[in-house]
Design an enzyme around this catalytic site. Structure first.
Site, PDB file in Angstrom:
ATOM      1  N   LYS A  16     -21.126  54.779  35.488  1.00  0.00           N
ATOM      2  CA  LYS A  16     -21.179  53.612  36.384  1.00  0.00           C
ATOM      3  C   LYS A  16     -22.363  52.707  36.066  1.00  0.00           C
ATOM      4  O   LYS A  16     -22.215  51.503  35.999  1.00  0.00           O
ATOM      5  CB  LYS A  16     -21.314  54.058  37.848  1.00  0.00           C
ATOM      6  CG  LYS A  16     -20.036  54.488  38.494  1.00  0.00           C
ATOM      7  CD  LYS A  16     -20.157  54.527  40.025  1.00  0.00           C
ATOM      8  CE  LYS A  16     -21.276  55.395  40.546  1.00  0.00           C
ATOM      9  NZ  LYS A  16     -21.106  56.838  40.293  1.00  0.00           N
ATOM     10  N   ARG A  91     -20.105  55.439  49.489  1.00  0.00           N
ATOM     11  CA  ARG A  91     -19.944  56.792  48.987  1.00  0.00           C
ATOM     12  C   ARG A  91     -19.441  57.729  50.083  1.00  0.00           C
ATOM     13  O   ARG A  91     -19.482  58.936  49.921  1.00  0.00           O
ATOM     14  CB  ARG A  91     -21.295  57.287  48.519  1.00  0.00           C
ATOM     15  CG  ARG A  91     -21.296  57.689  47.040  1.00  0.00           C
ATOM     16  CD  ARG A  91     -22.738  57.811  46.707  1.00  0.00           C
ATOM     17  NE  ARG A  91     -23.083  58.572  45.581  1.00  0.00           N
ATOM     18  CZ  ARG A  91     -23.844  58.073  44.619  1.00  0.00           C
ATOM     19  NH1 ARG A  91     -24.177  56.811  44.593  1.00  0.00           N
ATOM     20  NH2 ARG A  91     -24.244  58.855  43.650  1.00  0.00           N
ATOM     21  N   ARG A 130     -27.251  64.152  30.189  1.00  0.00           N
ATOM     22  CA  ARG A 130     -28.143  63.125  30.725  1.00  0.00           C
ATOM     23  C   ARG A 130     -29.452  63.753  31.211  1.00  0.00           C
ATOM     24  O   ARG A 130     -30.518  63.162  31.065  1.00  0.00           O
ATOM     25  CB  ARG A 130     -27.454  62.388  31.881  1.00  0.00           C
ATOM     26  CG  ARG A 130     -28.289  61.266  32.460  1.00  0.00           C
ATOM     27  CD  ARG A 130     -27.456  60.316  33.274  1.00  0.00           C
ATOM     28  NE  ARG A 130     -27.188  60.806  34.603  1.00  0.00           N
ATOM     29  CZ  ARG A 130     -26.399  60.195  35.480  1.00  0.00           C
ATOM     30  NH1 ARG A 130     -25.774  59.093  35.149  1.00  0.00           N
ATOM     31  NH2 ARG A 130     -26.212  60.688  36.680  1.00  0.00           N
ATOM     32  N   ARG A 136     -33.849  63.160  34.870  1.00  0.00           N
ATOM     33  CA  ARG A 136     -33.667  62.893  36.298  1.00  0.00           C
ATOM     34  C   ARG A 136     -33.675  64.199  37.063  1.00  0.00           C
ATOM     35  O   ARG A 136     -32.969  65.135  36.714  1.00  0.00           O
ATOM     36  CB  ARG A 136     -32.323  62.191  36.524  1.00  0.00           C
ATOM     37  CG  ARG A 136     -32.437  60.689  36.560  1.00  0.00           C
ATOM     38  CD  ARG A 136     -31.082  60.050  36.703  1.00  0.00           C
ATOM     39  NE  ARG A 136     -30.361  60.435  37.912  1.00  0.00           N
ATOM     40  CZ  ARG A 136     -29.350  59.726  38.399  1.00  0.00           C
ATOM     41  NH1 ARG A 136     -28.969  58.617  37.800  1.00  0.00           N
ATOM     42  NH2 ARG A 136     -28.723  60.134  39.469  1.00  0.00           N
ATOM     43  N   ARG A 148     -23.583  67.761  43.686  1.00  0.00           N
ATOM     44  CA  ARG A 148     -23.267  66.328  43.596  1.00  0.00           C
ATOM     45  C   ARG A 148     -21.771  66.133  43.386  1.00  0.00           C
ATOM     46  O   ARG A 148     -21.168  65.218  43.947  1.00  0.00           O
ATOM     47  CB  ARG A 148     -24.061  65.661  42.480  1.00  0.00           C
ATOM     48  CG  ARG A 148     -25.547  65.646  42.768  1.00  0.00           C
ATOM     49  CD  ARG A 148     -26.328  65.089  41.614  1.00  0.00           C
ATOM     50  NE  ARG A 148     -26.109  63.661  41.458  1.00  0.00           N
ATOM     51  CZ  ARG A 148     -26.183  63.013  40.314  1.00  0.00           C
ATOM     52  NH1 ARG A 148     -26.434  63.665  39.205  1.00  0.00           N
ATOM     53  NH2 ARG A 148     -26.009  61.726  40.269  1.00  0.00           N
TER      54      ARG A 148
HETATM   55  P1  AMP Z   1     -26.886  57.514  41.894  1.00  0.00           P
HETATM   56  O1  AMP Z   1     -27.896  57.031  40.939  1.00  0.00           O
HETATM   57  O2  AMP Z   1     -25.942  56.428  42.337  1.00  0.00           O
HETATM   58  O3  AMP Z   1     -26.152  58.732  41.406  1.00  0.00           O
HETATM   59  O4  AMP Z   1     -27.666  57.963  43.225  1.00  0.00           O
HETATM   60  C1  AMP Z   1     -28.651  58.976  43.196  1.00  0.00           C
HETATM   61  C2  AMP Z   1     -28.766  59.645  44.557  1.00  0.00           C
HETATM   62  O5  AMP Z   1     -29.121  58.667  45.552  1.00  0.00           O
HETATM   63  C3  AMP Z   1     -27.476  60.257  45.081  1.00  0.00           C
HETATM   64  O6  AMP Z   1     -27.257  61.567  44.591  1.00  0.00           O
HETATM   65  C4  AMP Z   1     -27.716  60.250  46.583  1.00  0.00           C
HETATM   66  O7  AMP Z   1     -28.580  61.301  46.982  1.00  0.00           O
HETATM   67  C5  AMP Z   1     -28.443  58.934  46.759  1.00  0.00           C
HETATM   68  N1  AMP Z   1     -27.480  57.852  47.013  1.00  0.00           N
HETATM   69  C6  AMP Z   1     -27.143  56.818  46.208  1.00  0.00           C
HETATM   70  N2  AMP Z   1     -26.230  56.026  46.761  1.00  0.00           N
HETATM   71  C7  AMP Z   1     -25.958  56.574  47.978  1.00  0.00           C
HETATM   72  C8  AMP Z   1     -25.092  56.240  49.045  1.00  0.00           C
HETATM   73  N3  AMP Z   1     -24.274  55.173  48.991  1.00  0.00           N
HETATM   74  N4  AMP Z   1     -25.096  57.045  50.138  1.00  0.00           N
HETATM   75  C9  AMP Z   1     -25.900  58.103  50.235  1.00  0.00           C
HETATM   76  N5  AMP Z   1     -26.727  58.495  49.261  1.00  0.00           N
HETATM   77  C10 AMP Z   1     -26.766  57.736  48.145  1.00  0.00           C
END
Ligand code: AMP
Length: 190
Positions: A16, A91, A130, A136, A148
């Protein structure tokens, strides 16, 4: 060109972020990544960041009320008028409902939910890879990766069921090179 109010959707590890950067440049719209916003807050050790860290480190979603308030604040800015690319939000179904409400209040209609589809095993392989490249925290531990993915299945994937009746879900095969996947994404806007 079709409307530019876009949600980018897909499991963790679907690519993404990579596709978002290309699509943002192609559409010339603001890229709003909730993951990036949380990481920025974690880096700066803000109160929001400290809350987010508790959850993201475990592979869990940050609570809806925190996330929705953050997105609402961001969507209220003037730069949204020509379109936007939401990446990582919504999400959960409550987040999708909240987004509809926020956009409704702004008089904005969502045009596309671009769903980058990647099978489970491929996602696991990508996340493990990754972790070794980016370091990360939420990619490093296999148990966190598993969490996740479960979070995605249980809480995020139902957003697609929520959006399908609106006829705005655009399914894109996420297997292939970055450019191959991006040309499929671009085709949506032709
Ligand atoms: P990402 O980089 O989009 O995978 O986001 C990293 C982490 O941020 C996720 O695993 C969640 O813990 C948190 N996060 C990101 N977007 C959301 C969302 N829309 N709702 C809740 N937690 C989020």
């Amino acid at each position: 060109m079709a409307g530019k109010n876009v949600v980018l959707f897909g499991p963790p590890g679907a690519g993404k972020g990579t596709q978002a950067a290309k699509l943002r440049d192609f559409l010339s719209v603001p890229h709003i990544s909730t993951g990036d916003m949380f990481r920025e807050n974690i880096k700066n050790d803000t109160e929001l960041g400290r809350t987010a860290k508790e959850y993201s480190n475990k592979g869990m979603l940050v609570p809806d009320e925190v996330t929705i308030a953050m997105v609402k604040d961001r969507l209220g800015r003037d730069d949204m008028k020509g379109g936007f690319l939401l990446d990582g939000f919504p999400r959960s179904v409550p987040q999708a409902e909240a987004l509809d409400k926020i956009l409704g209040e702004l008089g904005i209609k969502l045009n596309h939910v671009v769903n980058i589809a990647v099978a489970d095993q491929e996602v696991k392989d990508r996340l493990a890879k990754r972790a070794s490249i980016e370091g990360r925290a939420d990619d490093a531990d296999p148990a966190v990766i598993e969490n996740r993915l479960n979070t995605y299945k249980n809480q995020s994937e139902p957003c697609l069921t929520y959006y399908r009746p609106q006829n705005i879900v655009r399914d894109v095969d996420g297997i292939g090179t970055i450019d191959e996947v991006f040309s499929r994404v671009q085709a949506i806007f032709a």
